[in-house]
Design a protein around this motif. Structure first.
Motif, PDB file in Angstrom:
ATOM      1  N   GLN A   2       4.180  -5.957   6.773  1.00 33.56           N
ATOM      2  CA  GLN A   2       5.037  -5.083   5.974  1.00 33.56           C
ATOM      3  C   GLN A   2       4.176  -4.529   4.849  1.00 33.56           C
ATOM      4  O   GLN A   2       3.798  -5.267   3.943  1.00 33.56           O
ATOM      5  CB  GLN A   2       6.199  -5.879   5.390  1.00 33.56           C
ATOM      6  CG  GLN A   2       7.138  -6.441   6.405  1.00 33.56           C
ATOM      7  CD  GLN A   2       8.376  -5.608   6.484  1.00 33.56           C
ATOM      8  OE1 GLN A   2       8.773  -4.978   5.533  1.00 33.56           O
ATOM      9  NE2 GLN A   2       8.991  -5.589   7.639  1.00 33.56           N
ATOM     10  N   ILE A   3       3.834  -3.245   4.927  1.00 31.11           N
ATOM     11  CA  ILE A   3       2.893  -2.687   3.952  1.00 31.11           C
ATOM     12  C   ILE A   3       3.415  -2.815   2.529  1.00 31.11           C
ATOM     13  O   ILE A   3       2.642  -3.030   1.600  1.00 31.11           O
ATOM     14  CB  ILE A   3       2.498  -1.250   4.306  1.00 31.11           C
ATOM     15  CG1 ILE A   3       1.226  -0.866   3.566  1.00 31.11           C
ATOM     16  CG2 ILE A   3       3.614  -0.273   4.001  1.00 31.11           C
ATOM     17  CD1 ILE A   3       0.508   0.316   4.120  1.00 31.11           C
ATOM     18  N   SER A   4       4.721  -2.709   2.341  1.00 30.22           N
ATOM     19  CA  SER A   4       5.263  -2.796   0.980  1.00 30.22           C
ATOM     20  C   SER A   4       5.149  -4.210   0.409  1.00 30.22           C
ATOM     21  O   SER A   4       5.174  -4.388  -0.802  1.00 30.22           O
ATOM     22  CB  SER A   4       6.715  -2.337   0.969  1.00 30.22           C
ATOM     23  OG  SER A   4       7.491  -3.175   1.797  1.00 30.22           O
ATOM     24  N   HIS A   8      -0.554  -3.640  -2.214  1.00 30.59           N
ATOM     25  CA  HIS A   8      -0.035  -2.979  -3.410  1.00 30.59           C
ATOM     26  C   HIS A   8      -1.170  -2.310  -4.179  1.00 30.59           C
ATOM     27  O   HIS A   8      -2.344  -2.592  -3.963  1.00 30.59           O
ATOM     28  CB  HIS A   8       0.747  -3.946  -4.301  1.00 30.59           C
ATOM     29  CG  HIS A   8      -0.089  -4.998  -4.967  1.00 30.59           C
ATOM     30  ND1 HIS A   8      -0.501  -6.137  -4.317  1.00 30.59           N
ATOM     31  CD2 HIS A   8      -0.591  -5.084  -6.223  1.00 30.59           C
ATOM     32  CE1 HIS A   8      -1.218  -6.875  -5.147  1.00 30.59           C
ATOM     33  NE2 HIS A   8      -1.294  -6.259  -6.309  1.00 30.59           N
ATOM     34  N   ASN A   9      -0.788  -1.426  -5.051  1.00 32.70           N
ATOM     35  CA  ASN A   9      -1.719  -0.675  -5.878  1.00 32.70           C
ATOM     36  C   ASN A   9      -1.967  -1.492  -7.158  1.00 32.70           C
ATOM     37  O   ASN A   9      -1.054  -1.696  -7.960  1.00 32.70           O
ATOM     38  CB  ASN A   9      -1.121   0.698  -6.208  1.00 32.70           C
ATOM     39  CG  ASN A   9      -1.998   1.543  -7.085  1.00 32.70           C
ATOM     40  OD1 ASN A   9      -3.096   1.150  -7.471  1.00 32.70           O
ATOM     41  ND2 ASN A   9      -1.513   2.724  -7.410  1.00 32.70           N
ATOM     42  N   TYR A  10      -3.190  -1.945  -7.344  1.00 30.96           N
ATOM     43  CA  TYR A  10      -3.505  -2.770  -8.512  1.00 30.96           C
ATOM     44  C   TYR A  10      -3.314  -2.006  -9.820  1.00 30.96           C
ATOM     45  O   TYR A  10      -3.031  -2.613 -10.861  1.00 30.96           O
ATOM     46  CB  TYR A  10      -4.932  -3.323  -8.420  1.00 30.96           C
ATOM     47  CG  TYR A  10      -5.225  -4.315  -9.511  1.00 30.96           C
ATOM     48  CD1 TYR A  10      -4.603  -5.557  -9.528  1.00 30.96           C
ATOM     49  CD2 TYR A  10      -6.088  -4.004 -10.548  1.00 30.96           C
ATOM     50  CE1 TYR A  10      -4.835  -6.474 -10.539  1.00 30.96           C
ATOM     51  CE2 TYR A  10      -6.339  -4.920 -11.570  1.00 30.96           C
ATOM     52  CZ  TYR A  10      -5.703  -6.147 -11.556  1.00 30.96           C
ATOM     53  OH  TYR A  10      -5.928  -7.055 -12.564  1.00 30.96           O
ATOM     54  N   MET A  11      -3.414  -0.693  -9.781  1.00 27.12           N
ATOM     55  CA  MET A  11      -3.206   0.095 -10.998  1.00 27.12           C
ATOM     56  C   MET A  11      -1.766  -0.052 -11.495  1.00 27.12           C
ATOM     57  O   MET A  11      -1.512   0.027 -12.691  1.00 27.12           O
ATOM     58  CB  MET A  11      -3.558   1.563 -10.761  1.00 27.12           C
ATOM     59  CG  MET A  11      -5.023   1.780 -10.389  1.00 27.12           C
ATOM     60  SD  MET A  11      -6.214   0.963 -11.480  1.00 27.12           S
ATOM     61  CE  MET A  11      -6.064   1.952 -12.946  1.00 27.12           C
ATOM     62  N   GLU A  12      -0.826  -0.299 -10.589  1.00 29.03           N
ATOM     63  CA  GLU A  12       0.553  -0.547 -11.006  1.00 29.03           C
ATOM     64  C   GLU A  12       0.627  -1.814 -11.856  1.00 29.03           C
ATOM     65  O   GLU A  12       1.384  -1.872 -12.830  1.00 29.03           O
ATOM     66  CB  GLU A  12       1.467  -0.680  -9.792  1.00 29.03           C
ATOM     67  CG  GLU A  12       1.665   0.598  -9.022  1.00 29.03           C
ATOM     68  CD  GLU A  12       2.498   0.406  -7.774  1.00 29.03           C
ATOM     69  OE1 GLU A  12       3.022  -0.712  -7.540  1.00 29.03           O
ATOM     70  OE2 GLU A  12       2.635   1.378  -7.011  1.00 29.03           O
ATOM     71  N   VAL A  47      -5.805   1.853  -6.363  1.00 31.15           N
ATOM     72  CA  VAL A  47      -6.707   0.798  -5.906  1.00 31.15           C
ATOM     73  C   VAL A  47      -5.833  -0.173  -5.110  1.00 31.15           C
ATOM     74  O   VAL A  47      -5.181  -1.041  -5.677  1.00 31.15           O
ATOM     75  CB  VAL A  47      -7.380   0.078  -7.097  1.00 31.15           C
ATOM     76  CG1 VAL A  47      -8.296  -1.027  -6.606  1.00 31.15           C
ATOM     77  CG2 VAL A  47      -8.139   1.075  -7.959  1.00 31.15           C
ATOM     78  N   TYR A  48      -5.795   0.017  -3.794  1.00 31.21           N
ATOM     79  CA  TYR A  48      -4.932  -0.798  -2.949  1.00 31.21           C
ATOM     80  C   TYR A  48      -5.602  -2.112  -2.598  1.00 31.21           C
ATOM     81  O   TYR A  48      -6.755  -2.138  -2.185  1.00 31.21           O
ATOM     82  CB  TYR A  48      -4.547  -0.035  -1.680  1.00 31.21           C
ATOM     83  CG  TYR A  48      -3.649   1.124  -1.976  1.00 31.21           C
ATOM     84  CD1 TYR A  48      -2.310   0.920  -2.298  1.00 31.21           C
ATOM     85  CD2 TYR A  48      -4.124   2.424  -1.958  1.00 31.21           C
ATOM     86  CE1 TYR A  48      -1.476   1.987  -2.592  1.00 31.21           C
ATOM     87  CE2 TYR A  48      -3.299   3.494  -2.246  1.00 31.21           C
ATOM     88  CZ  TYR A  48      -1.984   3.263  -2.559  1.00 31.21           C
ATOM     89  OH  TYR A  48      -1.156   4.302  -2.850  1.00 31.21           O
ATOM     90  N   ILE A  49      -4.852  -3.195  -2.778  1.00 31.57           N
ATOM     91  CA  ILE A  49      -5.371  -4.532  -2.500  1.00 31.57           C
ATOM     92  C   ILE A  49      -4.279  -5.358  -1.836  1.00 31.57           C
ATOM     93  O   ILE A  49      -3.104  -4.980  -1.837  1.00 31.57           O
ATOM     94  CB  ILE A  49      -5.855  -5.225  -3.786  1.00 31.57           C
ATOM     95  CG1 ILE A  49      -4.691  -5.452  -4.760  1.00 31.57           C
ATOM     96  CG2 ILE A  49      -6.961  -4.422  -4.454  1.00 31.57           C
ATOM     97  CD1 ILE A  49      -5.042  -6.318  -5.943  1.00 31.57           C
ATOM     98  N   ARG A  50      -4.690  -6.506  -1.305  1.00 31.79           N
ATOM     99  CA  ARG A  50      -3.717  -7.434  -0.728  1.00 31.79           C
ATOM    100  C   ARG A  50      -3.404  -8.559  -1.703  1.00 31.79           C
ATOM    101  O   ARG A  50      -2.249  -8.853  -1.964  1.00 31.79           O
ATOM    102  CB  ARG A  50      -4.250  -8.014   0.580  1.00 31.79           C
ATOM    103  CG  ARG A  50      -4.223  -6.982   1.686  1.00 31.79           C
ATOM    104  CD  ARG A  50      -4.384  -7.585   3.046  1.00 31.79           C
ATOM    105  NE  ARG A  50      -3.289  -8.523   3.302  1.00 31.79           N
ATOM    106  CZ  ARG A  50      -3.371  -9.514   4.171  1.00 31.79           C
ATOM    107  NH1 ARG A  50      -4.469  -9.713   4.853  1.00 31.79           N
ATOM    108  NH2 ARG A  50      -2.350 -10.319   4.371  1.00 31.79           N
TER     109      ARG A  50
END
Length: 122
Positions: A2-4, A8-12, A47-50
């Motif tokens: 589940q991508i959501s 997630h975007n670390y900048m958030e 900056v997308y990370i897991r």
């Protein structure tokens, strides 16, 4: 996957941490904070990370400082936009409709196209 949930975007995270500081949270309401988050995040490269732990363990400190500074700069711009919002000084003007009913016999404007063909028989 589940991508959501998995990505997630670390900048958030950085923008959210900054907005939680009293400089923002004590001065602005929830709607303004949400607007500031959107304005700031739209200025920043995602900056997308897991996993935060894995990301931070391999991230040089200088890069983390640069990301935090980028988030703060974007929030400074967003804060100025919210403070100088021209919509906040306007009086609420009620909408007045002079013709409350839709005229089905009125011809369409040149830019309007019908969704369905007009049915002459009902």
């Amino acid at each position: 996957m589940q991508i959501s949930e998995d990505v997630h975007n670390y900048m958030e995270t950085l923008v959210g941490q900054a907005l939680a500081q009293p400089e923002f949270s004590d001065r602005f309401d929830d709607d303004q904070l949400a607007d500031m988050a959107c304005i700031a995040l739209n200025q920043l490269k995602p900056v997308y990370i897991r996993h935060d732990v894995d990301f931070l363990s391999s991230l040089p400190e200088s890069r983390l400082v640069a990301l935090k500074n980028s988030a703060l700069t974007a929030l400074d711009v967003a804060k100025e936009m919210i403070i100088n919002d021209p919509r906040s000084n306007r009086a609420d003007v009620p909408a007045v409709f002079t013709k409350p009913e839709f005229d089905e016999d009125k011809e369409l404007e040149w830019y309007e196209t019908p969704i369905l063909p007009r049915n002459t028989k009902r």
